[in-house]
Design a protein around this motif. Structure first.
Motif, PDB file in Angstrom:
ATOM      1  N   PRO A 127      53.477  52.585  27.477  1.00  0.00           N
ATOM      2  CA  PRO A 127      52.944  53.238  26.269  1.00  0.00           C
ATOM      3  C   PRO A 127      53.172  52.446  24.991  1.00  0.00           C
ATOM      4  CG  PRO A 127      54.921  54.368  27.082  1.00  0.00           C
ATOM      5  CD  PRO A 127      54.518  53.400  28.146  1.00  0.00           C
ATOM      6  N   CYS A 128      54.259  51.671  24.907  1.00  0.00           N
ATOM      7  CA  CYS A 128      54.504  50.903  23.687  1.00  0.00           C
ATOM      8  C   CYS A 128      53.482  49.784  23.528  1.00  0.00           C
ATOM      9  CB  CYS A 128      55.918  50.334  23.691  1.00  0.00           C
ATOM     10  SG  CYS A 128      57.204  51.604  23.655  1.00  0.00           S
ATOM     11  N   HIS A 129      53.110  49.156  24.627  1.00  0.00           N
ATOM     12  CA  HIS A 129      52.072  48.131  24.567  1.00  0.00           C
ATOM     13  C   HIS A 129      50.743  48.740  24.126  1.00  0.00           C
ATOM     14  CE1 HIS A 129      55.016  45.972  27.010  1.00  0.00           C
ATOM     15  NE2 HIS A 129      54.395  44.866  26.644  1.00  0.00           N
ATOM     16  N   ILE A 130      50.465  49.937  24.626  1.00  0.00           N
ATOM     17  CA  ILE A 130      49.224  50.620  24.240  1.00  0.00           C
ATOM     18  C   ILE A 130      49.256  50.969  22.754  1.00  0.00           C
ATOM     19  CG2 ILE A 130      47.852  52.702  24.606  1.00  0.00           C
ATOM     20  CD1 ILE A 130      48.805  52.577  27.567  1.00  0.00           C
ATOM     21  N   ASP A 131      50.420  51.385  22.251  1.00  0.00           N
ATOM     22  CA  ASP A 131      50.554  51.680  20.817  1.00  0.00           C
ATOM     23  C   ASP A 131      50.322  50.421  19.984  1.00  0.00           C
ATOM     24  OD1 ASP A 131      51.097  54.327  21.290  1.00  0.00           O
ATOM     25  OD2 ASP A 131      53.277  54.116  21.124  1.00  0.00           O
ATOM     26  N   LEU A 132      50.863  49.290  20.426  1.00  0.00           N
ATOM     27  CA  LEU A 132      50.652  48.043  19.694  1.00  0.00           C
ATOM     28  C   LEU A 132      49.186  47.646  19.734  1.00  0.00           C
ATOM     29  CD1 LEU A 132      51.718  45.600  18.152  1.00  0.00           C
ATOM     30  CD2 LEU A 132      52.325  44.552  20.338  1.00  0.00           C
ATOM     31  N   ALA A 133      48.552  47.842  20.881  1.00  0.00           N
ATOM     32  CA  ALA A 133      47.133  47.480  21.015  1.00  0.00           C
ATOM     33  C   ALA A 133      46.262  48.250  20.024  1.00  0.00           C
ATOM     34  CB  ALA A 133      46.665  47.731  22.443  1.00  0.00           C
ATOM     35  N   LYS A 134      46.683  49.457  19.657  1.00  0.00           N
ATOM     36  CA  LYS A 134      45.900  50.255  18.712  1.00  0.00           C
ATOM     37  C   LYS A 134      45.900  49.645  17.313  1.00  0.00           C
ATOM     38  CE  LYS A 134      46.795  54.617  21.144  1.00  0.00           C
ATOM     39  NZ  LYS A 134      47.518  55.917  21.090  1.00  0.00           N
ATOM     40  N   LEU A 135      46.872  48.768  17.031  1.00  0.00           N
ATOM     41  CA  LEU A 135      46.955  48.138  15.713  1.00  0.00           C
ATOM     42  C   LEU A 135      46.217  46.811  15.654  1.00  0.00           C
ATOM     43  CD1 LEU A 135      50.754  48.751  15.000  1.00  0.00           C
ATOM     44  CD2 LEU A 135      48.800  50.109  14.194  1.00  0.00           C
ATOM     45  N   ILE A 136      45.578  46.426  16.759  1.00  0.00           N
ATOM     46  CA  ILE A 136      44.941  45.115  16.880  1.00  0.00           C
ATOM     47  C   ILE A 136      43.445  45.270  17.067  1.00  0.00           C
ATOM     48  CG2 ILE A 136      44.816  43.026  18.306  1.00  0.00           C
ATOM     49  CD1 ILE A 136      47.760  43.533  19.042  1.00  0.00           C
ATOM     50  N   ASP A 137      42.683  44.419  16.400  1.00  0.00           N
ATOM     51  CA  ASP A 137      41.229  44.355  16.603  1.00  0.00           C
ATOM     52  C   ASP A 137      40.965  43.342  17.718  1.00  0.00           C
ATOM     53  OD1 ASP A 137      38.520  44.089  16.559  1.00  0.00           O
ATOM     54  OD2 ASP A 137      38.376  43.505  14.443  1.00  0.00           O
ATOM     55  N   PHE A 138      40.799  43.830  18.945  1.00  0.00           N
ATOM     56  CA  PHE A 138      40.704  42.939  20.095  1.00  0.00           C
ATOM     57  C   PHE A 138      39.414  42.127  20.127  1.00  0.00           C
ATOM     58  CE2 PHE A 138      44.377  45.085  21.705  1.00  0.00           C
ATOM     59  CZ  PHE A 138      44.968  44.151  22.546  1.00  0.00           C
ATOM     60  N   LYS A 139      38.443  42.512  19.337  1.00  0.00           N
ATOM     61  CA  LYS A 139      37.209  41.713  19.322  1.00  0.00           C
ATOM     62  C   LYS A 139      37.479  40.298  18.813  1.00  0.00           C
ATOM     63  CE  LYS A 139      34.780  44.458  16.715  1.00  0.00           C
ATOM     64  NZ  LYS A 139      35.742  45.550  16.512  1.00  0.00           N
ATOM     65  N   GLY A 140      38.486  40.164  17.968  1.00  0.00           N
ATOM     66  CA  GLY A 140      38.800  38.851  17.411  1.00  0.00           C
ATOM     67  C   GLY A 140      40.034  38.202  18.009  1.00  0.00           C
ATOM     68  N   TYR A 141      40.533  38.727  19.122  1.00  0.00           N
ATOM     69  CA  TYR A 141      41.755  38.222  19.740  1.00  0.00           C
ATOM     70  C   TYR A 141      41.468  36.929  20.505  1.00  0.00           C
ATOM     71  CZ  TYR A 141      46.244  38.552  22.281  1.00  0.00           C
ATOM     72  OH  TYR A 141      47.483  38.319  22.787  1.00  0.00           O
ATOM     73  N   LYS A 142      42.200  35.864  20.156  1.00  0.00           N
ATOM     74  CA  LYS A 142      41.987  34.566  20.799  1.00  0.00           C
ATOM     75  C   LYS A 142      43.327  33.964  21.223  1.00  0.00           C
ATOM     76  CE  LYS A 142      37.754  33.405  18.269  1.00  0.00           C
ATOM     77  NZ  LYS A 142      37.079  32.434  17.349  1.00  0.00           N
ATOM     78  N   LEU A 143      43.340  33.422  22.441  1.00  0.00           N
ATOM     79  CA  LEU A 143      44.503  32.719  22.971  1.00  0.00           C
ATOM     80  C   LEU A 143      44.127  31.252  23.098  1.00  0.00           C
ATOM     81  CD1 LEU A 143      44.096  35.654  24.610  1.00  0.00           C
ATOM     82  CD2 LEU A 143      46.341  35.019  25.462  1.00  0.00           C
ATOM     83  N   THR A 144      44.795  30.403  22.341  1.00  0.00           N
ATOM     84  CA  THR A 144      44.388  28.998  22.226  1.00  0.00           C
ATOM     85  C   THR A 144      45.527  28.084  22.630  1.00  0.00           C
ATOM     86  OG1 THR A 144      42.981  29.613  20.349  1.00  0.00           O
ATOM     87  CG2 THR A 144      43.430  27.261  20.679  1.00  0.00           C
ATOM     88  N   LYS A 145      45.253  27.160  23.539  1.00  0.00           N
ATOM     89  CA  LYS A 145      46.278  26.207  23.964  1.00  0.00           C
ATOM     90  C   LYS A 145      46.086  24.877  23.248  1.00  0.00           C
ATOM     91  CE  LYS A 145      44.044  23.973  27.914  1.00  0.00           C
ATOM     92  NZ  LYS A 145      44.183  23.540  29.315  1.00  0.00           N
TER      93      LYS A 145
END
Length: 389
Positions: A221-239
């Motif tokens: 549930p804590c991860h889900i709560d954090l996810a609510k504060l994030i706009d996942f459309k712009g989430y990028k993981l870059t190496k």
């Protein structure tokens, strides 16, 4: 005749790094608990790596120091009376007594050995040794404590036990600029709080958990709560070659965070930001938290790690939302992640598991595990050498 366990632990690694990432299997499970592999990590990775000592403002006054332990080595990073930040081994040159035990403090400019009162400047140079004037051919300069390399990146001071290691700027080109982009007042940061937690899990298990978004909306549930504060459309993981970022805009529609109502005015640049510097240094901020967090996975042995959580702010008084977020991190999200780490470490010993499949898509989307694969590739190369196959 070999037992099933022996066959599993002796399985070859030939060709692991030649896999197509989109069809690749993870490192064999023994990489997360085998003592021989762990010793290779210690010698080939950590004893040659850059490690965070603290923000430069933690060394703002002469005599101010931080003690950093790495396996059986202990290092003092301090500002001397000339105003220079230096690092040296935490050991008296007389009989090998450890000099400082506390994590932080101010020595007043001199470190005195509690055994025979040898005294050192805060750069490791010997100031005095009782009765040394009576000793034949005793030159104080011959008993200065060996110094250790230090450099600065992103406002933080790092040390490295390898005098031949590449410089921070060479290893992490662009990382300093990226940190200052997100934290323009980086140089004004001050330490609010630090917490150490020992976790019965390999350091890589903890890193793997921190650098993928696949589990964000799928675990506790804590991860889900954090996810609510994030706009996942712009989430990028870059190496990058030796560092990586995972960044997303904040959800600007959020009304509260970490149990605190948010201000009506919103910073359009508010974000979820993480930057990792090989092998184990992570800096981050959560949306609306108003702090810079540090997260260091310090290996103790093959199946235990010390997690060091640091919280930094530019505010004179710590904001209420920062206090709430720190409390939530320490009491809710952190324990939820740690429970996953412990469960994975146990599962890696199962006779029913050796390697899993990376969930890497062609788009390298925000739910893809390509950063985990990249991290494992650095581990494999670090253990076996540049030309490992």
């Amino acid at each position: 005749m070999h037992s099933l366990d022996n066959l599993k632990h002796q399985a070859p690694v030939v060709g692991w790094d030649e896999q197509d990432p989109e069809e690749a299997f993870t490192l064999p499970s023994r990489y997360f608990f085998d003592e021989t592999l762990f010793k290779a990590e210690r010698d080939n990775i950590f004893m040659r790596a850059w490690h965070v000592a603290g923000h430069k403002n933690e060394f703002s006054a002469p005599g101010q120091y931080v003690v950093c332990d790495l396996f059986d080595q202990s290092i003092v990073v301090a500002r001397n009376m000339k105003g220079e930040i230096r690092a040296f081994h935490n050991v008296c040159q007389h009989r090998g007594n450890r000099l400082l035990d506390s994590r932080r403090g101010n020595s007043g400019g001199v470190v005195r050995c509690a055994y025979h009162s040898w005294c050192y400047e805060m750069d490791g140079s010997l100031r005095s040794a009782p009765r040394c004037e009576r000793i034949k051919n005793f030159d104080k300069q011959d008993f200065n404590i060996p110094q250790i390399r230090i450099e600065e990146l992103g406002g933080f001071i790092y040390f490295n036990l390898d005098p031949e290691a590449p410089a921070l700027a060479e290893l992490f080109p662009g990382a300093d600029e990226e940190m200052h982009r997100v934290f323009p007042d980086m140089d004004k940061m001050r330490l609010i709080e630090e917490q150490d937690v020992i976790v019965p899990a390999n350091w890589k298990v903890i890193m793997d958990n921190s650098i993928e978004g696949y589990h964000f909306k799928l675990s506790g549930p804590c991860h889900i709560d954090l996810a609510k504060l994030i706009d996942f459309k712009g989430y990028k993981l870059t190496k990058r070659e030796n560092w990586w970022t995972y960044i997303a805009p904040a959800n600007l529609e959020a009304q509260n965070a970490y149990g605190v109502d948010l201000k009506s005015e919103r910073n359009p640049q508010e974000c979820f930001f993480n930057i990792g510097l090989w092998p184990n240094n992570t800096f981050y901020t959560f949306p609306y938290s108003e702090f810079l967090g540090t997260f260091m996975m310090i290996p103790l042995d093959a199946e235990r790690s010390l997690l060091r959580f640091g919280y930094y702010s530019t505010h004179e008084q710590t904001a209420e939302v920062s206090k709430a977020c720190m409390r939530w991190m320490n009491e809710d999200l952190g324990p939820e992640d740690i429970a996953l780490n412990i469960s994975v470490q146990k599962g890696l010993h199962s006779r029913g598991y050796d390697q899993g499949r990376y969930m890497i898509d062609a788009q390298r989307s925000n739910e893809s595990e390509h950063l985990v694969h990249h991290f494992h590739s650095l581990v494999f190369k670090g253990i076996h050498g540049q030309d490992a196959c």
